[in-house]
Design a protein around this motif. Structure first.
Motif, PDB file in Angstrom:
ATOM      1  N   PRO A 163       0.648  -1.165  -0.249  1.00  9.88           N
ATOM      2  CA  PRO A 163       0.189   0.091  -0.435  1.00  9.88           C
ATOM      3  C   PRO A 163       0.374   1.089   0.518  1.00  9.88           C
ATOM      4  N   ARG A 164       0.324   1.934  -0.432  1.00  6.82           N
ATOM      5  CA  ARG A 164       1.127   3.240  -0.347  1.00  6.82           C
ATOM      6  C   ARG A 164       0.988   4.003   1.087  1.00  6.82           C
ATOM      7  N   ALA A 165       2.603   4.605   1.020  1.00  7.79           N
ATOM      8  CA  ALA A 165       2.533   5.313   2.645  1.00  7.79           C
ATOM      9  C   ALA A 165       2.273   6.294   2.216  1.00  7.79           C
ATOM     10  N   ARG A 166       1.853   6.234   4.014  1.00  8.94           N
ATOM     11  CA  ARG A 166       1.619   8.290   3.522  1.00  8.94           C
ATOM     12  C   ARG A 166       2.776   9.470   5.113  1.00  8.94           C
TER      13      ARG A 166
END
Length: 105
Positions: free
Chosen positions: A102-105
Motif C-alpha cells: 500500500p502507498r506509504a503516507r
C-alpha cells in the motif's frame, strides 16, 4: 459469442479463437483455456479460479473484478493491454516476483 451468468466450470475451450467474446459474470472454474486466443474478450466479474491459461493470448482482454486465483501470467503467450482492477494487481504480478505494498503516507 456471448455468455452472461453461465456455468462453464471445467469446460474445454482449448485452442479456440474467442476474440471479442463476452463471458460476463460466468463461472469458468478449472476451465481448459490452454492456447486459446481471448484477445479483446470481456470476462468482467467471472470466476476464473484455477482455469488453465497456459499458452493463451489475453491481449486487451478485460478481467476487471474477475476471480483470478491461480492465473500465472508467466505461462501466457501474450497479455499486452490486459485490463484488471487495482485490487487484482497483487495476484497478477506475484508470479513475476513483484510484491505490491500500500502507498506509504
Amino acid at each position: 459469442m456471448r455468455f452472461i451468468g453461465t456455468q462453464l466450470d471445467m469446460s474445454s475451450f482449448r485452442q479456440a479463437r474467442l476474440e471479442d467474446c463476452v463471458f460476463s459474470e460466468c463461472s469458468l472454474r478449472q476451465a481448459d483455456l490452454r492456447q486459446t486466443t481471448l484477445s479483446s474478450t470481456d470476462m468482467r466479474g467471472s470466476d476464473l479460479s484455477e482455469a488453465n491459461f497456459n499458452g493463451a493470448i489475453l491481449d486487451n482482454a478485460d478481467l476487471r473484478d474477475a476471480t483470478l486465483l491461480g492465473l500465472d501470467v508467466t505461462q501466457l503467450t501474450s497479455f499486452e493491454g490486459l485490463k484488471v482492477s487495482a485490487d487484482q494487481l497483487t495476484d497478477i504480478v506475484r508470479p513475476l516476483g513483484i510484491r505490491v505494498f500500500p502507498r506509504a503516507r
